[in-house]
Write a protein that holds these residues in place. Structure first.
Motif, short mmCIF file in Angstrom:
data_model
loop_
_atom_site.label_atom_id
_atom_site.label_comp_id
_atom_site.label_asym_id
_atom_site.label_seq_id
_atom_site.Cartn_x
_atom_site.Cartn_y
_atom_site.Cartn_z
N ALA A 228 13.67 -30.01 19.76
CA ALA A 228 13.55 -30.12 18.30
C ALA A 228 12.13 -29.80 17.84
O ALA A 228 11.94 -29.13 16.81
N ARG A 229 11.14 -30.26 18.59
CA ARG A 229 9.75 -29.97 18.22
C ARG A 229 9.45 -28.48 18.34
O ARG A 229 8.77 -27.90 17.49
N ARG A 230 9.97 -27.84 19.40
CA ARG A 230 9.75 -26.42 19.57
C ARG A 230 10.42 -25.62 18.45
O ARG A 230 9.82 -24.68 17.90
N ASN A 231 11.66 -25.98 18.11
CA ASN A 231 12.35 -25.29 17.03
C ASN A 231 11.63 -25.45 15.70
O ASN A 231 11.51 -24.49 14.92
N LYS A 232 11.12 -26.64 15.45
CA LYS A 232 10.39 -26.90 14.21
C LYS A 232 9.11 -26.07 14.15
O LYS A 232 8.76 -25.51 13.10
N ASP A 233 8.43 -25.96 15.28
CA ASP A 233 7.20 -25.17 15.33
C ASP A 233 7.50 -23.70 15.07
O ASP A 233 6.77 -23.03 14.32
N ILE A 234 8.58 -23.18 15.65
CA ILE A 234 8.97 -21.79 15.43
C ILE A 234 9.31 -21.56 13.96
O ILE A 234 8.91 -20.55 13.36
N ASN A 235 10.06 -22.48 13.36
CA ASN A 235 10.41 -22.35 11.95
C ASN A 235 9.18 -22.36 11.06
O ASN A 235 9.11 -21.63 10.06
N HIS A 236 8.20 -23.21 11.40
CA HIS A 236 6.95 -23.25 10.63
C HIS A 236 6.24 -21.90 10.71
O HIS A 236 5.75 -21.38 9.71
N LYS A 237 6.17 -21.33 11.90
CA LYS A 237 5.46 -20.05 12.08
C LYS A 237 6.17 -18.92 11.34
O LYS A 237 5.52 -18.08 10.70
N ILE A 238 7.50 -18.88 11.44
CA ILE A 238 8.26 -17.84 10.74
C ILE A 238 8.06 -17.93 9.24
O ILE A 238 7.76 -16.94 8.56
N SER A 239 8.23 -19.13 8.68
CA SER A 239 8.11 -19.31 7.24
C SER A 239 6.70 -19.01 6.75
O SER A 239 6.50 -18.43 5.69
N LYS A 240 5.70 -19.39 7.55
CA LYS A 240 4.31 -19.13 7.16
C LYS A 240 4.03 -17.64 7.09
O LYS A 240 3.38 -17.15 6.15
N GLN A 241 4.53 -16.88 8.07
CA GLN A 241 4.31 -15.43 8.08
C GLN A 241 5.01 -14.75 6.90
O GLN A 241 4.44 -13.86 6.26
#
Length: 271
Positions: A130-143
């Motif tokens: 869950a933490r890894r998925n959240k981190d990936i979603n944060h990076k995608i949305s930020k870009q």
């Protein structure tokens, strides 16, 4: 009950054993800057995964909405690539999917054992995933938001409600679809866009993957395979995700021209 010493990066916390002074805290540079300038209200001290976290609420003023975007960026959420944009950018893909498949295989091995150690390991693995998925979603949305803010555009997304019910996929693909937090990704894009003043519109996702972005002919036969789009009328050929992104972009622009306002929800940012 606590007091903050931002210069020293310490807090003084009142506990049942007395007041604990000079307790150090840390964070990313931008987080510490926001914390010092924008902290409001109460804070929570939480014990998670063997570590203490001091969670503070910050109030951040919204940026002025860009009421005259030059165009829109279409974002298509999918399985092979979590997000694809009409600019041609692909976010994540096969490497992430291989890791997700490895996680599913590990869960399938641990669940039948039904022992305390297996349950403990499964719980730890689920938290890690869950933490890894959240981190990936944060990076995608930020870009995505950063690129739109730089180019003065808006963001067009498909309506996520009922996404899983609408999908008609094979069993392995259904498992992949259901295991990714697409709603979380959508909410991250929404609140980051709101902070940056980027307009967001949601469009009807019906037939975006079967419609030709050139002649707008819509037919199931336009998708001979999952990855390929080939229009039966004009002969236009493209990757299916790219074609869907252009359809989303065009629908988003039309919705905005017809008077749609930004549909980014009201969210409170927690730092």
């Amino acid at each position: 009950m606590l007091s903050w010493q931002h210069q020293a990066r310490t807090v003084s916390i009142c506990s049942t054993a007395g007041r604990l002074k000079n307790v150090a805290f840390t964070g990313q540079a931008e987080q510490l800057e926001v914390l010092a300038a924008r902290r409001r209200g109460e804070s929570d001290l939480a014990w998670q995964g063997g570590n203490w976290f001091l969670i503070a609420t910050c109030e951040i003023a919204e940026a002025a909405l860009n009421a005259h975007p030059m165009s829109f960026l279409g974002v298509d959420l999918g399985i092979v690539n979590i997000a694809v944009t009409s600019d041609g950018a692909r976010h994540c893909g096969r490497r992430v999917n291989r890791k997700r498949e490895s996680d599913r295989n590990l869960r399938s091995k641990l669940q039948p054992k039904n022992t305390k150690s297996a349950k403990r390991r499964a719980k730890k693995q689920a938290s890690k995933e869950a933490r890894r998925n959240k981190d990936i979603n944060h990076k995608i949305s930020k870009q995505i938001v950063a690129e739109d803010e730089r180019t003065g555009r808006g963001i067009a997304l498909e309506t996520l409600t009922g996404m899983r019910e609408r999908a008609r996929l094979r069993k392995p693909q259904r498992t992949t679809l259901h295991s990714w937090p697409f709603a979380q990704l959508g909410s991250f894009i929404a609140y980051k866009a709101k902070r940056a003043g980027v307009p967001v519109v949601y469009i009807d996702p019906a037939y975006t993957s079967q419609e030709g972005s050139k002649c707008h002919h819509t037919a199931r036969g336009n998708r001979p395979s999952q990855a390929c789009f080939s229009c039966r009328v004009c002969g236009f050929v493209d990757h299916a995700d790219h074609d869907a992104c252009h359809n989303i972009r065009q629908r988003g622009w039309m919705a905005w021209v017809c008077g749609a306002q930004s549909t980014a929800p009201e969210l409170t940012l927690i730092a």
